[in-house]
Write a protein that holds these residues in place. Sequence first.
Motif, PDB file in Angstrom:
ATOM      1  N   PHE A  45      -0.260   7.512   8.534  1.00 54.48           N
ATOM      2  CA  PHE A  45       0.924   7.149   9.304  1.00 54.48           C
ATOM      3  C   PHE A  45       1.460   8.322  10.113  1.00 54.48           C
ATOM      4  N   SER A  46       2.067   7.997  11.251  1.00 49.14           N
ATOM      5  CA  SER A  46       2.750   9.013  12.048  1.00 49.14           C
ATOM      6  C   SER A  46       4.105   9.307  11.397  1.00 49.14           C
ATOM      7  N   GLU A  47       4.773  10.335  11.889  1.00 50.63           N
ATOM      8  CA  GLU A  47       6.081  10.702  11.327  1.00 50.63           C
ATOM      9  C   GLU A  47       7.094   9.571  11.510  1.00 50.63           C
ATOM     10  N   GLU A  48       7.021   8.899  12.656  1.00 47.71           N
ATOM     11  CA  GLU A  48       7.934   7.782  12.928  1.00 47.71           C
ATOM     12  C   GLU A  48       7.694   6.634  11.947  1.00 47.71           C
ATOM     13  N   GLN A  49       6.421   6.336  11.689  1.00 48.69           N
ATOM     14  CA  GLN A  49       6.078   5.271  10.741  1.00 48.69           C
ATOM     15  C   GLN A  49       6.500   5.653   9.322  1.00 48.69           C
ATOM     16  N   LYS A  50       6.344   6.911   8.968  1.00 49.33           N
ATOM     17  CA  LYS A  50       6.762   7.374   7.643  1.00 49.33           C
ATOM     18  C   LYS A  50       8.268   7.210   7.460  1.00 49.33           C
ATOM     19  N   VAL A  84      -2.695  -5.924  -7.005  1.00 52.03           N
ATOM     20  CA  VAL A  84      -1.784  -4.825  -6.688  1.00 52.03           C
ATOM     21  C   VAL A  84      -2.100  -4.244  -5.300  1.00 52.03           C
ATOM     22  N   ILE A  85      -3.378  -4.226  -4.912  1.00 55.73           N
ATOM     23  CA  ILE A  85      -3.746  -3.755  -3.566  1.00 55.73           C
ATOM     24  C   ILE A  85      -3.194  -4.713  -2.513  1.00 55.73           C
ATOM     25  N   LYS A  86      -3.347  -6.007  -2.760  1.00 61.38           N
ATOM     26  CA  LYS A  86      -2.838  -7.012  -1.823  1.00 61.38           C
ATOM     27  C   LYS A  86      -1.319  -6.893  -1.670  1.00 61.38           C
ATOM     28  N   ARG A  87      -0.629  -6.701  -2.782  1.00 59.06           N
ATOM     29  CA  ARG A  87       0.831  -6.551  -2.767  1.00 59.06           C
ATOM     30  C   ARG A  87       1.239  -5.287  -2.013  1.00 59.06           C
ATOM     31  N   PHE A  88       0.495  -4.202  -2.229  1.00 58.30           N
ATOM     32  CA  PHE A  88       0.769  -2.920  -1.569  1.00 58.30           C
ATOM     33  C   PHE A  88       0.603  -3.044  -0.052  1.00 58.30           C
ATOM     34  N   LEU A  89      -0.521  -3.634   0.379  1.00 57.66           N
ATOM     35  CA  LEU A  89      -0.776  -3.769   1.824  1.00 57.66           C
ATOM     36  C   LEU A  89       0.274  -4.657   2.485  1.00 57.66           C
ATOM     37  N   GLU A  90       0.704  -5.702   1.795  1.00 54.42           N
ATOM     38  CA  GLU A  90       1.741  -6.576   2.345  1.00 54.42           C
ATOM     39  C   GLU A  90       3.068  -5.828   2.479  1.00 54.42           C
ATOM     40  N   LEU A  91       3.409  -5.007   1.474  1.00 55.05           N
ATOM     41  CA  LEU A  91       4.629  -4.192   1.543  1.00 55.05           C
ATOM     42  C   LEU A  91       4.585  -3.259   2.747  1.00 55.05           C
ATOM     43  N   ILE A  92       3.448  -2.631   2.968  1.00 54.71           N
ATOM     44  CA  ILE A  92       3.298  -1.693   4.083  1.00 54.71           C
ATOM     45  C   ILE A  92       3.398  -2.437   5.413  1.00 54.71           C
ATOM     46  N   ARG A  93       2.710  -3.580   5.521  1.00 59.09           N
ATOM     47  CA  ARG A  93       2.774  -4.366   6.766  1.00 59.09           C
ATOM     48  C   ARG A  93       4.208  -4.770   7.098  1.00 59.09           C
ATOM     49  N   VAL A  94       4.906  -5.293   6.109  1.00 58.57           N
ATOM     50  CA  VAL A  94       6.294  -5.734   6.324  1.00 58.57           C
ATOM     51  C   VAL A  94       7.186  -4.544   6.648  1.00 58.57           C
ATOM     52  N   GLY A  95       6.928  -3.404   5.999  1.00 58.50           N
ATOM     53  CA  GLY A  95       7.737  -2.213   6.233  1.00 58.50           C
ATOM     54  C   GLY A  95       7.575  -1.624   7.619  1.00 58.50           C
ATOM     55  N   LEU A  96       6.423  -1.852   8.247  1.00 56.40           N
ATOM     56  CA  LEU A  96       6.172  -1.281   9.573  1.00 56.40           C
ATOM     57  C   LEU A  96       6.623  -2.180  10.721  1.00 56.40           C
ATOM     58  N   ILE A  97       7.093  -3.384  10.417  1.00 51.46           N
ATOM     59  CA  ILE A  97       7.528  -4.304  11.471  1.00 51.46           C
ATOM     60  C   ILE A  97       8.806  -3.763  12.115  1.00 51.46           C
ATOM     61  N   ILE A  98       8.782  -3.697  13.443  1.00 51.58           N
ATOM     62  CA  ILE A  98       9.958  -3.260  14.198  1.00 51.58           C
ATOM     63  C   ILE A  98      10.739  -4.508  14.583  1.00 51.58           C
TER      64      ILE A  98
END
Length: 135
Positions: A45-50, A84-98
Amino acid sequence: MFNEDALLQEINFKAIRSSGSGGQHVNKVSSKVELTFNLMESFVFSEEQKERLQKKLQHRLTKEHILILQCDESRSQHKNKELVIKRFLELIRVGLIIPKKRIPTKIPKAVIRKRLKNKRNLSDKKANRKKPDID
């Protein structure tokens, strides 16, 4: 958006014994899977994404900015790892939505006129209930 394969390389897994009842099986098999991910040391991730992820996941992160997820839904360690991988990837996807910026709509003139007309009608109706002034 982000490279899933590179992200999965940065994840650490730990198999631990599940809690709760289950007889002899639960005492000898480590089927619960714990996923840990250090957000600040990630190269994906970039600094902005972090910053965005840190803000969205602030209640799930530890003080060291580590995300910890656990899964013990299944008796199979491999199934729990997939979940747990599926849950993690979904959390990341939702977290990156602008989120889109809301543009307030203008109230149409007809609506304003209708509101004022209804207000006037109600005012007249209540004024007609009063006793007339005899002067």
